[in-house]
Design a protein around this motif. Structure first.
Motif, PDB file in Angstrom:
ATOM      1  N   PRO A  48     -11.899   0.462 -27.877  1.00 51.37           N
ATOM      2  CA  PRO A  48     -13.151   0.277 -27.226  1.00 51.37           C
ATOM      3  C   PRO A  48     -14.115  -0.333 -28.040  1.00 51.37           C
ATOM      4  CG  PRO A  48     -12.151   2.220 -26.535  1.00 51.37           C
ATOM      5  CD  PRO A  48     -11.297   1.909 -27.662  1.00 51.37           C
ATOM      6  N   VAL A  49     -15.101  -1.190 -27.697  1.00 47.56           N
ATOM      7  CA  VAL A  49     -16.062  -1.923 -28.144  1.00 47.56           C
ATOM      8  C   VAL A  49     -15.363  -3.128 -28.642  1.00 47.56           C
ATOM      9  CG1 VAL A  49     -17.259   0.303 -29.006  1.00 47.56           C
ATOM     10  CG2 VAL A  49     -15.872  -0.895 -30.795  1.00 47.56           C
ATOM     11  N   THR A  50     -14.396  -3.557 -28.589  1.00 48.23           N
ATOM     12  CA  THR A  50     -13.751  -4.839 -28.884  1.00 48.23           C
ATOM     13  C   THR A  50     -14.613  -6.059 -27.803  1.00 48.23           C
ATOM     14  OG1 THR A  50     -11.559  -4.106 -29.521  1.00 48.23           O
ATOM     15  CG2 THR A  50     -11.663  -6.493 -28.627  1.00 48.23           C
ATOM     16  N   VAL A  51     -15.040  -6.957 -28.261  1.00 49.48           N
ATOM     17  CA  VAL A  51     -15.752  -7.947 -27.239  1.00 49.48           C
ATOM     18  C   VAL A  51     -14.790  -9.184 -27.065  1.00 49.48           C
ATOM     19  CG1 VAL A  51     -17.732  -9.227 -26.877  1.00 49.48           C
ATOM     20  CG2 VAL A  51     -17.831  -6.950 -27.850  1.00 49.48           C
ATOM     21  N   ARG A  52     -14.639  -9.771 -26.052  1.00 46.17           N
ATOM     22  CA  ARG A  52     -13.936 -11.011 -25.922  1.00 46.17           C
ATOM     23  C   ARG A  52     -14.873 -12.039 -25.194  1.00 46.17           C
ATOM     24  NH1 ARG A  52      -9.773  -9.397 -21.009  1.00 46.17           N
ATOM     25  NH2 ARG A  52     -11.409  -9.210 -19.350  1.00 46.17           N
ATOM     26  N   LEU A  53     -14.882 -13.159 -25.838  1.00 45.08           N
ATOM     27  CA  LEU A  53     -15.532 -14.568 -25.340  1.00 45.08           C
ATOM     28  C   LEU A  53     -14.740 -15.275 -24.643  1.00 45.08           C
ATOM     29  CD1 LEU A  53     -18.099 -16.034 -25.623  1.00 45.08           C
ATOM     30  CD2 LEU A  53     -17.301 -17.171 -27.582  1.00 45.08           C
ATOM     31  N   LEU A  54     -14.817 -15.427 -23.367  1.00 44.08           N
ATOM     32  CA  LEU A  54     -13.985 -16.139 -22.412  1.00 44.08           C
ATOM     33  C   LEU A  54     -14.669 -17.633 -22.070  1.00 44.08           C
ATOM     34  CD1 LEU A  54     -13.248 -13.069 -19.678  1.00 44.08           C
ATOM     35  CD2 LEU A  54     -11.721 -14.193 -21.715  1.00 44.08           C
ATOM     36  N   THR A  55     -13.893 -18.452 -22.109  1.00 42.83           N
ATOM     37  CA  THR A  55     -14.497 -19.819 -21.385  1.00 42.83           C
ATOM     38  C   THR A  55     -13.582 -20.281 -20.195  1.00 42.83           C
ATOM     39  OG1 THR A  55     -14.887 -20.315 -23.913  1.00 42.83           O
ATOM     40  CG2 THR A  55     -14.675 -22.204 -22.245  1.00 42.83           C
ATOM     41  N   GLY A  56     -14.512 -20.563 -19.378  1.00 39.58           N
ATOM     42  CA  GLY A  56     -13.786 -20.788 -18.009  1.00 39.58           C
ATOM     43  C   GLY A  56     -13.580 -22.682 -18.248  1.00 39.58           C
ATOM     44  N   VAL A  57     -12.495 -22.749 -17.095  1.00 40.88           N
ATOM     45  CA  VAL A  57     -12.163 -24.215 -16.947  1.00 40.88           C
ATOM     46  C   VAL A  57     -13.346 -25.026 -16.795  1.00 40.88           C
ATOM     47  CG1 VAL A  57      -9.612 -23.667 -16.420  1.00 40.88           C
ATOM     48  CG2 VAL A  57     -11.210 -23.759 -14.684  1.00 40.88           C
ATOM     49  N   ASP A  58     -14.333 -24.638 -16.188  1.00 40.46           N
ATOM     50  CA  ASP A  58     -15.426 -25.501 -16.031  1.00 40.46           C
ATOM     51  C   ASP A  58     -16.722 -25.347 -17.276  1.00 40.46           C
ATOM     52  OD1 ASP A  58     -16.421 -22.731 -15.915  1.00 40.46           O
ATOM     53  OD2 ASP A  58     -17.322 -23.040 -13.840  1.00 40.46           O
ATOM     54  N   GLY A  59     -16.182 -24.698 -18.148  1.00 41.48           N
ATOM     55  CA  GLY A  59     -17.080 -24.600 -19.361  1.00 41.48           C
ATOM     56  C   GLY A  59     -18.007 -23.543 -19.402  1.00 41.48           C
ATOM     57  N   SER A  60     -17.837 -22.352 -18.338  1.00 43.92           N
ATOM     58  CA  SER A  60     -18.713 -21.273 -18.335  1.00 43.92           C
ATOM     59  C   SER A  60     -18.220 -20.305 -19.498  1.00 43.92           C
ATOM     60  CB  SER A  60     -18.829 -20.822 -16.970  1.00 43.92           C
ATOM     61  OG  SER A  60     -17.489 -20.321 -16.434  1.00 43.92           O
ATOM     62  N   ILE A  61     -19.221 -19.538 -19.844  1.00 40.83           N
ATOM     63  CA  ILE A  61     -18.913 -18.487 -20.774  1.00 40.83           C
ATOM     64  C   ILE A  61     -19.069 -17.197 -20.446  1.00 40.83           C
ATOM     65  CG2 ILE A  61     -19.738 -17.799 -23.326  1.00 40.83           C
ATOM     66  CD1 ILE A  61     -18.504 -20.238 -23.226  1.00 40.83           C
ATOM     67  N   TYR A  62     -18.128 -16.203 -20.566  1.00 37.33           N
ATOM     68  CA  TYR A  62     -18.245 -14.868 -20.188  1.00 37.33           C
ATOM     69  C   TYR A  62     -18.109 -14.071 -21.398  1.00 37.33           C
ATOM     70  CZ  TYR A  62     -17.293 -16.709 -15.663  1.00 37.33           C
ATOM     71  OH  TYR A  62     -16.923 -17.589 -14.661  1.00 37.33           O
ATOM     72  N   ARG A  63     -18.873 -13.201 -21.629  1.00 37.01           N
ATOM     73  CA  ARG A  63     -18.667 -12.083 -22.750  1.00 37.01           C
ATOM     74  C   ARG A  63     -18.348 -10.686 -22.164  1.00 37.01           C
ATOM     75  NH1 ARG A  63     -20.649 -13.660 -27.549  1.00 37.01           N
ATOM     76  NH2 ARG A  63     -21.978 -15.032 -26.502  1.00 37.01           N
ATOM     77  N   GLU A  64     -17.425 -10.043 -22.574  1.00 45.13           N
ATOM     78  CA  GLU A  64     -16.930  -8.659 -22.072  1.00 45.13           C
ATOM     79  C   GLU A  64     -16.566  -7.763 -23.098  1.00 45.13           C
ATOM     80  OE1 GLU A  64     -15.419 -10.520 -17.712  1.00 45.13           O
ATOM     81  OE2 GLU A  64     -13.929 -10.008 -19.167  1.00 45.13           O
ATOM     82  N   LYS A  75      -4.792   2.070 -17.795  1.00 43.09           N
ATOM     83  CA  LYS A  75      -5.976   1.643 -17.043  1.00 43.09           C
ATOM     84  C   LYS A  75      -6.641   1.129 -18.401  1.00 43.09           C
ATOM     85  CE  LYS A  75      -6.801   5.318 -13.792  1.00 43.09           C
ATOM     86  NZ  LYS A  75      -7.573   6.482 -13.787  1.00 43.09           N
ATOM     87  N   PRO A  76      -6.938  -0.489 -18.351  1.00 43.32           N
ATOM     88  CA  PRO A  76      -8.138  -0.920 -19.140  1.00 43.32           C
ATOM     89  C   PRO A  76      -9.408  -0.879 -18.236  1.00 43.32           C
ATOM     90  CG  PRO A  76      -6.737  -2.634 -18.200  1.00 43.32           C
ATOM     91  CD  PRO A  76      -6.083  -1.233 -17.581  1.00 43.32           C
ATOM     92  N   THR A  77     -10.413  -0.498 -19.020  1.00 43.52           N
ATOM     93  CA  THR A  77     -11.797  -0.584 -18.446  1.00 43.52           C
ATOM     94  C   THR A  77     -12.723  -1.819 -19.282  1.00 43.52           C
ATOM     95  OG1 THR A  77     -11.680   1.415 -17.512  1.00 43.52           O
ATOM     96  CG2 THR A  77     -13.701   0.783 -17.715  1.00 43.52           C
ATOM     97  N   TYR A  78     -13.316  -2.396 -18.721  1.00 36.34           N
ATOM     98  CA  TYR A  78     -14.188  -3.365 -19.294  1.00 36.34           C
ATOM     99  C   TYR A  78     -15.541  -3.495 -18.555  1.00 36.34           C
ATOM    100  CZ  TYR A  78     -13.285  -7.083 -15.900  1.00 36.34           C
ATOM    101  OH  TYR A  78     -12.929  -7.795 -14.752  1.00 36.34           O
ATOM    102  N   GLU A  79     -16.403  -4.075 -19.500  1.00 34.26           N
ATOM    103  CA  GLU A  79     -17.676  -4.117 -18.980  1.00 34.26           C
ATOM    104  C   GLU A  79     -18.255  -5.586 -19.245  1.00 34.26           C
ATOM    105  OE1 GLU A  79     -19.498   0.265 -19.944  1.00 34.26           O
ATOM    106  OE2 GLU A  79     -19.634  -1.310 -21.252  1.00 34.26           O
ATOM    107  N   ILE A  80     -18.928  -6.347 -18.379  1.00 38.55           N
ATOM    108  CA  ILE A  80     -19.590  -7.869 -18.710  1.00 38.55           C
ATOM    109  C   ILE A  80     -20.849  -7.492 -19.528  1.00 38.55           C
ATOM    110  CG2 ILE A  80     -20.752  -9.603 -17.600  1.00 38.55           C
ATOM    111  CD1 ILE A  80     -18.623  -9.297 -15.368  1.00 38.55           C
ATOM    112  N   VAL A  81     -20.930  -8.087 -20.500  1.00 40.26           N
ATOM    113  CA  VAL A  81     -22.177  -8.085 -21.425  1.00 40.26           C
ATOM    114  C   VAL A  81     -22.921  -9.500 -20.933  1.00 40.26           C
ATOM    115  CG1 VAL A  81     -22.797  -8.442 -23.787  1.00 40.26           C
ATOM    116  CG2 VAL A  81     -20.788  -6.936 -23.216  1.00 40.26           C
ATOM    117  N   GLU A  82     -22.340 -10.497 -20.658  1.00 39.35           N
ATOM    118  CA  GLU A  82     -23.087 -11.696 -20.460  1.00 39.35           C
ATOM    119  C   GLU A  82     -22.122 -12.577 -19.563  1.00 39.35           C
ATOM    120  OE1 GLU A  82     -24.528 -15.875 -22.714  1.00 39.35           O
ATOM    121  OE2 GLU A  82     -24.266 -13.944 -23.639  1.00 39.35           O
ATOM    122  N   ALA A  83     -22.545 -13.032 -18.364  1.00 38.98           N
ATOM    123  CA  ALA A  83     -21.742 -13.848 -17.622  1.00 38.98           C
ATOM    124  C   ALA A  83     -22.404 -14.638 -16.538  1.00 38.98           C
ATOM    125  CB  ALA A  83     -20.708 -13.296 -16.806  1.00 38.98           C
ATOM    126  N   PRO A  84     -22.247 -15.487 -16.076  1.00 42.61           N
ATOM    127  CA  PRO A  84     -22.740 -16.451 -14.859  1.00 42.61           C
ATOM    128  C   PRO A  84     -22.346 -15.941 -13.799  1.00 42.61           C
ATOM    129  CG  PRO A  84     -21.102 -17.853 -15.798  1.00 42.61           C
ATOM    130  CD  PRO A  84     -20.958 -16.466 -16.624  1.00 42.61           C
TER     131      PRO A  84
END
Length: 144
Positions: A48-64, A75-84
């Protein structure tokens, strides 16, 4: 809080399905909309507390952020920190269960969230569920 839900049945064993789903940094392997994933800061993708930075095929950025990884109940549980996305307070759990009569796996994806102003809960849930459906269809391409 509003909710979104999607599920699918896999012929592969629950342990095999779990081995793919539990990898917090492995989303690009089965989620067509995600081009890359990078662990940022501290954390190894299993704690827990690991943060992943995802990049979408459209260039959008997600931080979870990984909020929990239950190895016993799969069961993995995650939260969105920042996402479009038109949601706030998003928290999601995937759950891999054994299908007793076939030996396969049942995977459910459940989220709670609040819609942002200008978006209804139903609109946000429909968008999330469409994304879950596409993601699980992608998972079916790498495991049965």
């Amino acid at each position: 809080m509003a909710q979104a839900y999607w599920s699918s049945v896999f012929t592969s064993p629950a342990d095999e399905t779990w081995a793919v789903v539990r990898r917090f940094n492995g989303l690009p392997d089965w989620r067509p909309a995600i081009r890359s994933s990078e662990i940022i800061g501290s954390g190894n993708g299993l704690t827990p507390v690991t943060v992943r930075l995802l990049t979408g095929v459209d260039g959008s950025i997600y931080r979870e952020r990984l909020a929990g990884l239950d190895e016993v109940d799969r069961k993995p549980t995650y939260e969105i920190v920042e996402a479009p996305m038109p949601v706030r307070g998003y928290r999601s759990t995937l759950h891999v269960q054994l299908v007793a009569d076939t030996g396969g796996a049942f995977l459910s994806w459940h989220a709670t969230f609040g819609p942002v102003e200008g978006t209804t809960a139903q609109e946000a849930a429909a968008g999330l569920e469409a994304a879950y459906a596409t993601a699980l269809a992608g998972l079916h391409t790498i495991i049965a």
